[in-house]
Design an enzyme around this catalytic site. Structure first.
Site, PDB file in Angstrom:
ATOM      1  N   GLU A 140      -2.169   4.914   5.837  1.00 40.32           N
ATOM      2  CA  GLU A 140      -2.735   4.386   7.090  1.00 40.32           C
ATOM      3  C   GLU A 140      -4.137   4.949   7.339  1.00 40.32           C
ATOM      4  OE1 GLU A 140      -1.293   1.919   8.336  1.00 40.32           O
ATOM      5  OE2 GLU A 140       0.817   2.119   7.778  1.00 40.32           O
TER       6      GLU A 140
ATOM      7  N   LYS B 100       0.826  -1.222   0.000  1.00 42.90           N
ATOM      8  CA  LYS B 100       0.000   0.000   0.000  1.00 42.90           C
ATOM      9  C   LYS B 100       0.855   1.265   0.000  1.00 42.90           C
ATOM     10  CE  LYS B 100      -2.106  -1.418   3.721  1.00 42.90           C
ATOM     11  NZ  LYS B 100      -1.495  -2.752   3.834  1.00 42.90           N
TER      12      LYS B 100
END
Length: 197
Positions: A88, A15
């Site tokens: 995040e 990610k």
């Protein structure tokens, strides 16, 4: 019209690396991005860190009571912002997700959020849950389990042993906390082993 994107995946699905690639692509074309990260993610402090060793300082850390849209708009006064990137994103508050949706639909700036879908207990994070409901586009970034199947869950280990209860956020502390991406079968196997002890 700009969109709110949610790109999620289990731990180690790349990610942060994908986020940095998107930032590079915009900047290579002379465009400006704003990189945000919730302050509750204490790993790396004000830096996002990829497993590949790539690091980048964030433009702003978001505390739980910060207005994400106001922060983005403050950067828009200094430069023409072409995209907002959030690492995040599972740690965002539901209100911040709604503020980022407004950045996309009212301010016409694409917002791309990267994060986990579920925690180590297979429960949703507030930020992820709201993103799954509001995002225009949802994309899964894939990784593999130790057995070779697609990993969809995150196993938490404390001092080398899998645990399935505890606080949702445990990034730093006295114990050694690590995570492993697991498929459904391996997660259930580890859960059953822990219950038998």
């Amino acid at each position: 019209m700009a969109k709110l994107y949610f790109r999620y995946g289990a731990m180690n699905s790349g990610k942060t690396t994908a986020l940095m690639q998107v930032a590079f692509n915009y900047e290579e074309r002379g465009m400006h991005i704003v990189l945000l990260k919730p302050s509750s993610d204490t790993k790396g402090k004000d830096v996002v860190v990829s497993r590949l060793g790539i690091e980048r300082k964030v433009d702003a850390l978001l505390a739980d009571n910060d207005d994400a849209r106001k922060i983005v708009k403050s950067f828009c006064q200094e430069k023409d912002v072409s995209c907002v990137l959030v690492d995040e994103a599972q740690f965002l508050t539901t209100k911040q997700v709604e503020e980022l949706l407004k950045v996309a639909i009212l301010d016409d700036i694409p917002v791309i959020c990267y994060g986990l879908r579920v925690d180590f207990r297979r429960e949703g994070f507030p930020g992820s849950t709201r993103l799954l409901l509001l995002a225009h586009s949802i994309e899964e970034l894939k990784t593999i389990c130790r057995c070779g199947r697609k990993a969809i869950f995150n196993g938490r280990m404390v001092n080398g042993k899998f645990v399935f209860s505890g606080k949702q956020i445990a990034i730093e502390g006295e114990d050694k906390v690590t995570y492993e991406s697991l498929c459904g079968q391996c997660y259930e196997r580890e859960l059953n082993k822990a219950r038998q002890k």
